[in-house]
Design a protein around this motif. Structure first.
Motif, PDB file in Angstrom:
ATOM      1  N   ALA A 165      -7.548  32.330  52.682  1.00  0.00           N
ATOM      2  CA  ALA A 165      -6.747  31.188  52.213  1.00  0.00           C
ATOM      3  C   ALA A 165      -6.649  31.176  50.697  1.00  0.00           C
ATOM      4  CB  ALA A 165      -7.361  29.885  52.716  1.00  0.00           C
ATOM      5  N   LEU A 166      -7.755  31.486  50.030  1.00  0.00           N
ATOM      6  CA  LEU A 166      -7.748  31.489  48.564  1.00  0.00           C
ATOM      7  C   LEU A 166      -6.938  32.654  48.005  1.00  0.00           C
ATOM      8  CD1 LEU A 166     -11.493  30.535  47.873  1.00  0.00           C
ATOM      9  CD2 LEU A 166      -9.477  29.039  47.837  1.00  0.00           C
ATOM     10  N   ILE A 167      -7.002  33.813  48.686  1.00  0.00           N
ATOM     11  CA  ILE A 167      -6.216  34.973  48.252  1.00  0.00           C
ATOM     12  C   ILE A 167      -4.723  34.668  48.351  1.00  0.00           C
ATOM     13  CG2 ILE A 167      -5.545  37.330  48.899  1.00  0.00           C
ATOM     14  CD1 ILE A 167      -8.479  37.828  49.658  1.00  0.00           C
ATOM     15  N   VAL A 168      -4.309  34.113  49.473  1.00  0.00           N
ATOM     16  CA  VAL A 168      -2.894  33.785  49.653  1.00  0.00           C
ATOM     17  C   VAL A 168      -2.453  32.743  48.627  1.00  0.00           C
ATOM     18  CG1 VAL A 168      -1.208  32.748  51.218  1.00  0.00           C
ATOM     19  CG2 VAL A 168      -2.830  34.443  52.078  1.00  0.00           C
ATOM     20  N   SER A 169      -3.324  31.805  48.322  1.00  0.00           N
ATOM     21  CA  SER A 169      -2.991  30.791  47.308  1.00  0.00           C
ATOM     22  C   SER A 169      -2.789  31.424  45.941  1.00  0.00           C
ATOM     23  CB  SER A 169      -4.090  29.725  47.232  1.00  0.00           C
ATOM     24  OG  SER A 169      -4.109  28.934  48.402  1.00  0.00           O
ATOM     25  N   CYS A 170      -3.521  32.500  45.656  1.00  0.00           N
ATOM     26  CA  CYS A 170      -3.354  33.220  44.386  1.00  0.00           C
ATOM     27  C   CYS A 170      -1.971  33.855  44.269  1.00  0.00           C
ATOM     28  CB  CYS A 170      -4.420  34.313  44.243  1.00  0.00           C
ATOM     29  SG  CYS A 170      -6.071  33.695  43.869  1.00  0.00           S
ATOM     30  N   ILE A 171      -1.322  34.109  45.411  1.00  0.00           N
ATOM     31  CA  ILE A 171       0.017  34.687  45.415  1.00  0.00           C
ATOM     32  C   ILE A 171       1.077  33.589  45.462  1.00  0.00           C
ATOM     33  CG2 ILE A 171       1.583  36.286  46.575  1.00  0.00           C
ATOM     34  CD1 ILE A 171      -0.898  37.471  47.999  1.00  0.00           C
ATOM     35  N   VAL A 172       0.940  32.727  46.458  1.00  0.00           N
ATOM     36  CA  VAL A 172       1.950  31.692  46.707  1.00  0.00           C
ATOM     37  C   VAL A 172       1.907  30.597  45.656  1.00  0.00           C
ATOM     38  CG1 VAL A 172       2.654  29.899  48.363  1.00  0.00           C
ATOM     39  CG2 VAL A 172       1.941  32.156  49.182  1.00  0.00           C
ATOM     40  N   ASN A 173       0.707  30.330  45.147  1.00  0.00           N
ATOM     41  CA  ASN A 173       0.515  29.123  44.346  1.00  0.00           C
ATOM     42  C   ASN A 173      -0.450  29.391  43.185  1.00  0.00           C
ATOM     43  OD1 ASN A 173       0.721  26.205  44.028  1.00  0.00           O
ATOM     44  ND2 ASN A 173      -1.389  26.137  44.753  1.00  0.00           N
ATOM     45  N   PRO A 174      -0.130  30.351  42.306  1.00  0.00           N
ATOM     46  CA  PRO A 174      -1.092  30.731  41.255  1.00  0.00           C
ATOM     47  C   PRO A 174      -1.221  29.683  40.154  1.00  0.00           C
ATOM     48  CG  PRO A 174       0.963  31.920  40.951  1.00  0.00           C
ATOM     49  CD  PRO A 174       1.098  31.152  42.247  1.00  0.00           C
ATOM     50  N   TYR A 175      -2.429  29.486  39.679  1.00  0.00           N
ATOM     51  CA  TYR A 175      -2.674  28.563  38.564  1.00  0.00           C
ATOM     52  C   TYR A 175      -4.068  28.828  38.026  1.00  0.00           C
ATOM     53  CZ  TYR A 175      -5.340  25.945  42.080  1.00  0.00           C
ATOM     54  OH  TYR A 175      -6.227  25.588  43.055  1.00  0.00           O
ATOM     55  N   ASP A 176      -4.324  28.306  36.841  1.00  0.00           N
ATOM     56  CA  ASP A 176      -5.655  28.367  36.237  1.00  0.00           C
ATOM     57  C   ASP A 176      -6.224  26.968  36.155  1.00  0.00           C
ATOM     58  OD1 ASP A 176      -5.947  31.206  35.572  1.00  0.00           O
ATOM     59  OD2 ASP A 176      -4.260  30.863  34.206  1.00  0.00           O
ATOM     60  N   VAL A 177      -7.523  26.874  36.340  1.00  0.00           N
ATOM     61  CA  VAL A 177      -8.207  25.587  36.210  1.00  0.00           C
ATOM     62  C   VAL A 177      -8.845  25.534  34.833  1.00  0.00           C
ATOM     63  CG1 VAL A 177     -10.009  24.084  37.132  1.00  0.00           C
ATOM     64  CG2 VAL A 177      -8.662  25.504  38.677  1.00  0.00           C
ATOM     65  N   GLY A 178      -8.298  24.687  33.964  1.00  0.00           N
ATOM     66  CA  GLY A 178      -8.826  24.563  32.618  1.00  0.00           C
ATOM     67  C   GLY A 178     -10.043  23.659  32.570  1.00  0.00           C
ATOM     68  N   PRO A 179     -10.767  23.676  31.457  1.00  0.00           N
ATOM     69  CA  PRO A 179     -11.959  22.823  31.316  1.00  0.00           C
ATOM     70  C   PRO A 179     -11.646  21.340  31.531  1.00  0.00           C
ATOM     71  CG  PRO A 179     -11.853  24.433  29.537  1.00  0.00           C
ATOM     72  CD  PRO A 179     -10.547  24.522  30.275  1.00  0.00           C
ATOM     73  N   GLU A 180     -10.450  20.941  31.136  1.00  0.00           N
ATOM     74  CA  GLU A 180     -10.090  19.530  31.290  1.00  0.00           C
ATOM     75  C   GLU A 180      -9.802  19.160  32.748  1.00  0.00           C
ATOM     76  OE1 GLU A 180      -6.341  21.874  30.813  1.00  0.00           O
ATOM     77  OE2 GLU A 180      -8.333  21.847  29.882  1.00  0.00           O
ATOM     78  N   ASP A 181      -9.512  20.182  33.572  1.00  0.00           N
ATOM     79  CA  ASP A 181      -9.203  19.932  34.987  1.00  0.00           C
ATOM     80  C   ASP A 181     -10.408  20.113  35.891  1.00  0.00           C
ATOM     81  OD1 ASP A 181      -6.448  19.578  34.403  1.00  0.00           O
ATOM     82  OD2 ASP A 181      -6.210  21.759  34.339  1.00  0.00           O
ATOM     83  N   GLU A 182     -11.440  20.760  35.367  1.00  0.00           N
ATOM     84  CA  GLU A 182     -12.583  21.116  36.198  1.00  0.00           C
ATOM     85  C   GLU A 182     -13.346  19.883  36.651  1.00  0.00           C
ATOM     86  OE1 GLU A 182     -13.677  22.828  38.496  1.00  0.00           O
ATOM     87  OE2 GLU A 182     -13.969  24.699  37.401  1.00  0.00           O
ATOM     88  N   ILE A 183     -13.844  19.970  37.873  1.00  0.00           N
ATOM     89  CA  ILE A 183     -14.657  18.907  38.464  1.00  0.00           C
ATOM     90  C   ILE A 183     -16.049  19.482  38.692  1.00  0.00           C
ATOM     91  CG2 ILE A 183     -14.926  17.390  40.462  1.00  0.00           C
ATOM     92  CD1 ILE A 183     -11.817  17.700  40.783  1.00  0.00           C
ATOM     93  N   THR A 184     -17.039  18.809  38.214  1.00  0.00           N
ATOM     94  CA  THR A 184     -18.385  19.358  38.305  1.00  0.00           C
ATOM     95  C   THR A 184     -18.925  19.265  39.720  1.00  0.00           C
ATOM     96  OG1 THR A 184     -19.532  17.279  37.828  1.00  0.00           O
ATOM     97  CG2 THR A 184     -18.819  18.609  35.949  1.00  0.00           C
ATOM     98  N   ARG A 185     -19.884  20.142  39.997  1.00  0.00           N
ATOM     99  CA  ARG A 185     -20.531  20.167  41.306  1.00  0.00           C
ATOM    100  C   ARG A 185     -21.240  18.857  41.586  1.00  0.00           C
ATOM    101  NH1 ARG A 185     -22.873  24.185  40.187  1.00  0.00           N
ATOM    102  NH2 ARG A 185     -25.038  23.614  39.927  1.00  0.00           N
ATOM    103  N   ASP A 186     -21.813  18.248  40.557  1.00  0.00           N
ATOM    104  CA  ASP A 186     -22.519  16.979  40.751  1.00  0.00           C
ATOM    105  C   ASP A 186     -21.556  15.862  41.139  1.00  0.00           C
ATOM    106  OD1 ASP A 186     -24.956  18.092  40.197  1.00  0.00           O
ATOM    107  OD2 ASP A 186     -24.847  17.688  38.048  1.00  0.00           O
ATOM    108  N   GLU A 187     -20.341  15.893  40.571  1.00  0.00           N
ATOM    109  CA  GLU A 187     -19.336  14.885  40.937  1.00  0.00           C
ATOM    110  C   GLU A 187     -18.930  15.026  42.400  1.00  0.00           C
ATOM    111  OE1 GLU A 187     -16.403  13.790  37.429  1.00  0.00           O
ATOM    112  OE2 GLU A 187     -16.631  15.947  37.585  1.00  0.00           O
ATOM    113  N   LEU A 188     -18.826  16.271  42.854  1.00  0.00           N
ATOM    114  CA  LEU A 188     -18.393  16.519  44.220  1.00  0.00           C
ATOM    115  C   LEU A 188     -19.473  16.178  45.237  1.00  0.00           C
ATOM    116  CD1 LEU A 188     -16.610  19.943  43.678  1.00  0.00           C
ATOM    117  CD2 LEU A 188     -15.514  17.799  44.307  1.00  0.00           C
ATOM    118  N   THR A 189     -20.717  16.307  44.847  1.00  0.00           N
ATOM    119  CA  THR A 189     -21.815  16.130  45.806  1.00  0.00           C
ATOM    120  C   THR A 189     -22.657  14.910  45.475  1.00  0.00           C
ATOM    121  OG1 THR A 189     -23.212  17.624  44.496  1.00  0.00           O
ATOM    122  CG2 THR A 189     -21.946  18.595  46.292  1.00  0.00           C
ATOM    123  N   GLY A 190     -22.072  13.965  44.781  1.00  0.00           N
ATOM    124  CA  GLY A 190     -22.800  12.757  44.417  1.00  0.00           C
ATOM    125  C   GLY A 190     -23.263  11.982  45.640  1.00  0.00           C
ATOM    126  N   GLU A 191     -24.307  11.192  45.476  1.00  0.00           N
ATOM    127  CA  GLU A 191     -24.875  10.427  46.578  1.00  0.00           C
ATOM    128  C   GLU A 191     -23.901   9.346  47.049  1.00  0.00           C
ATOM    129  OE1 GLU A 191     -27.752  10.525  48.373  1.00  0.00           O
ATOM    130  OE2 GLU A 191     -28.174  12.449  47.446  1.00  0.00           O
TER     131      GLU A 191
END
Length: 397
Positions: free
Chosen positions: A205-231
Motif C-alpha cells: 500500500a505504501l509503495i503504490v502510494s509513492c507512485i499514485v500519491n507522492p509527497y514529502d512529510v516536512g518537520p512542520e507536518d510530522e506527528i510524533t509517536r507520543d502524540e499518536l499513542t497518547g493515553e
C-alpha cells in the motif's frame, strides 16, 4: 521465467500507477526501492526458508487452535445446529469464531500488548521507509485492528491532514485486513499465504502510494509517536471486552448478510447470462481480468479462473471470492493458487470504499468530501497493492 513475470507484474503496477499519479515528476523511487527490497526479504524468509515455513506453519496451527476454542462457545449457543465433522456451516464454522477472536484482540489491546507492538513496529517501519510517523503507525495499526475501528486511533489527526496524507492512510486501510478475520480466512485459503500477504500488504500500500500519491512529510507536518499513542481514558475491563465481543458479532453478521446478497446476485447473473448468452457472468469477468492474471505470473491454464476470482473480489468482497477459490483450489496449479490466495487477502472492493467514506465522515465531514473525490483512485491503488503482493508471492512458485 519467474523473474520475467516479476518484472511484468511490477511494470503493470507502476504503469497504471504512473498514469493516475497526482505528481509524476516526484515519484518516490528511493522509498519504493527500500520497501520493495524489504518485501523480497520478507517473502523469501516466509516462503523459501525452512525456518520461515515452520514459523508460518506454527502461526496457522495457532489460529486453527483458536478456532477450536471458539467452537466451545458456538456449541453452547447453537447446540445441535453445529454440523458433524466432514460437513460445514459457513456462518457457524467460519464467521462465528470472529466473535471470540475479536474478544482476544480487545483483551490484548486493553493490557497494552497491541499498542506496544503497533508503536514500535511503526517506529521501525518509519526508520526504514521514511514514510512519516502517522503513515507508518497507521499501516501497522490497520493490519491488526482493521477498519473502521482503526480510524478512531487517529481521529484527532484526521481533520488536520491534507488530501495526500489522507489518501495514504485510507489506502493502507483498504489493503490490510484485521486480525479478527485471519482465522476465518485460514479456513478458506492456506494460512501461509494469509500471513505472508498481511506482511506484504503493509508495504504494498505504501509503495503504490509513492507512485499514485507522492509527497514529502516536512518537520512542520510530522506527528510524533507520543502524540499518536497518547493515553486515552481507560474504560472498565468488562465494558471494553463486551464492546469488542459485540463488534465481532456485528462483523460476523454483516459479512453473512453481504455473502447472502452477493452470492445470490452472482448466482442470478450466472443463470441469466448462461440462459441468454450461453456463457456465465463469472466466465466473462474471467476473460476480462485474465490478462492481468497472466502479467502477474499466473499460469495460462489458470488465468480465466483466477481472473474471475479477482473480479469477484472487486465487485463483491474477499469472502465471496475465497469461498469460490475454496471450491476451485484443486483445479488450479500451485503457482496459480499461491498468487490468487495472496491477492485475495485485503479489503480492496467497492463496498469498503463506502465503509471508509462513512468512517471518515463520522470523524470529519470536510475530510469525507476529500475521500469521496478520490474514492475510485483509492480503490485502484488498493487493487494495485494486491496485484503487487500476489506478484511477489508468485516469484517463489
Amino acid at each position: 521465467m519467474r523473474f520475467i513475470f516479476l518484472f511484468t507484474g511490477l511494470a503493470l503496477v507502476f504503469g497504471i500507477g504512473w498514469l493516475v499519479s497526482s505528481d509524476r515528476k516526484n515519484i518516490k523511487f528511493k522509498k519504493m526501492g527500500i520497501m520493495f527490497a524489504l518485501q523480497l526479504v520478507i517473502s523469501f524468509l516466509c516462503l523459501n526458508t525452512t525456518g520461515g515455513i515452520q514459523v508460518l506453519s506454527s502461526i496457522s496451527s495457532f489460529f486453527s487452535w483458536l478456532m477450536e476454542q471458539a467452537a466451545g462457545g458456538i456449541n453452547f449457543v447453537f447446540g445441535g445446529l453445529v454440523i458433524q465433522k466432514g460437513a460445514s456451516v459457513f456462518f457457524l464454522n467460519v464467521l462465528m469464531p470472529i466473535v471470540f477472536i475479536s474478544a482476544l484482540v480487545g483483551i490484548l489491546n486493553y493490557i497494552k500488548v497491541l499498542p506496544f507492538i503497533i508503536k514500535w513496529t511503526g517506529w521501525a517501519l518509519n526508520k526504514v521507509a521514511r514514510m512519516g510517523e502517522l503513515e507508518s503507525y497507521f499501516a501497522i495499526s490497520t493490519a491488526i485492528l482493521g477498519q473502521p475501528e482503526v480510524f478512531l486511533t487517529v481521529k484527532d489527526e484526521i481533520p488536520k491532514l491534507n488530501a495526500k496524507r489522507l489518501y495514504t492512510i485510507c489506502a493502507s486501510a483498504m489493503s490490510a485486513v484485521s486480525a479478527a478475520v485471519l482465522a476465518a480466512y485460514m479456513e478458506l485459503v492456506p494460512g501461509k499465504f494469509v500471513v505472508t500477504a498481511v506482511f506484504l500488504n503493509i508495504l504494498s500500500a505504501l509503495i503504490v502510494s509513492c507512485i499514485v500519491n507522492p509527497y514529502d512529510v516536512g518537520p512542520e507536518d510530522e506527528i510524533t509517536r507520543d502524540e499518536l499513542t497518547g493515553e486515552a481514558a481507560k474504560e472498565p475491563f468488562f465494558q471494553v471486552l463486551g464492546n469488542y465481543i459485540l463488534q465481532g458479532f456485528k462483523l460476523a453478521v454483516t459479512v453473512a448478510a453481504m455473502l447472502i446478497g452477493f452470492v445470490a446476485l452472482v448466482t442470478f447473473l450466472n443463470s441469466t447470462f448462461t440462459a441468454v448468452l450461453h456463457i456465465s457472468f463469472t466466465q466473462i469477468l474471467g476473460y476480462i481480468f485474465s490478462p492481468i492474471a497472466f502479467l502477474m505470473g499466473v499460469p495460462v491454464s489458470d488465468i480465466t479462473e483466477v481472473g474471475s476470482l479477482m473480479a469477484t473480489k472487486l465487485l463483491t468482497n474477499e469472502f465471496v471470492a475465497m469461498g469460490d477459490l475454496h471450491q476451485l483450489a484443486s483445479q488450479l496449479t500451485p503457482k496459480g493458487n499461491a498468487i490468487i490466495s495472496s491477492y485475495l487477502v485485503s479489503f480492496a472492493n467497492f463496498s469498503v470504499v463506502g465503509i471508509i467514506t462513512g468512517s471518515i465522515k463520522s470523524i470529519s465531514e470536510k475530510q469525507s468530501v476529500s475521500v469521496a473525490k478520490f474514492s475510485m483512485k483509492l480503490l485502484l491503488g488498493a487493487t494495485l497493492a494486491s496485484i503487487l503482493t500476489g506478484t511477489i508471492v508468485g516469484l517463489y512458485f
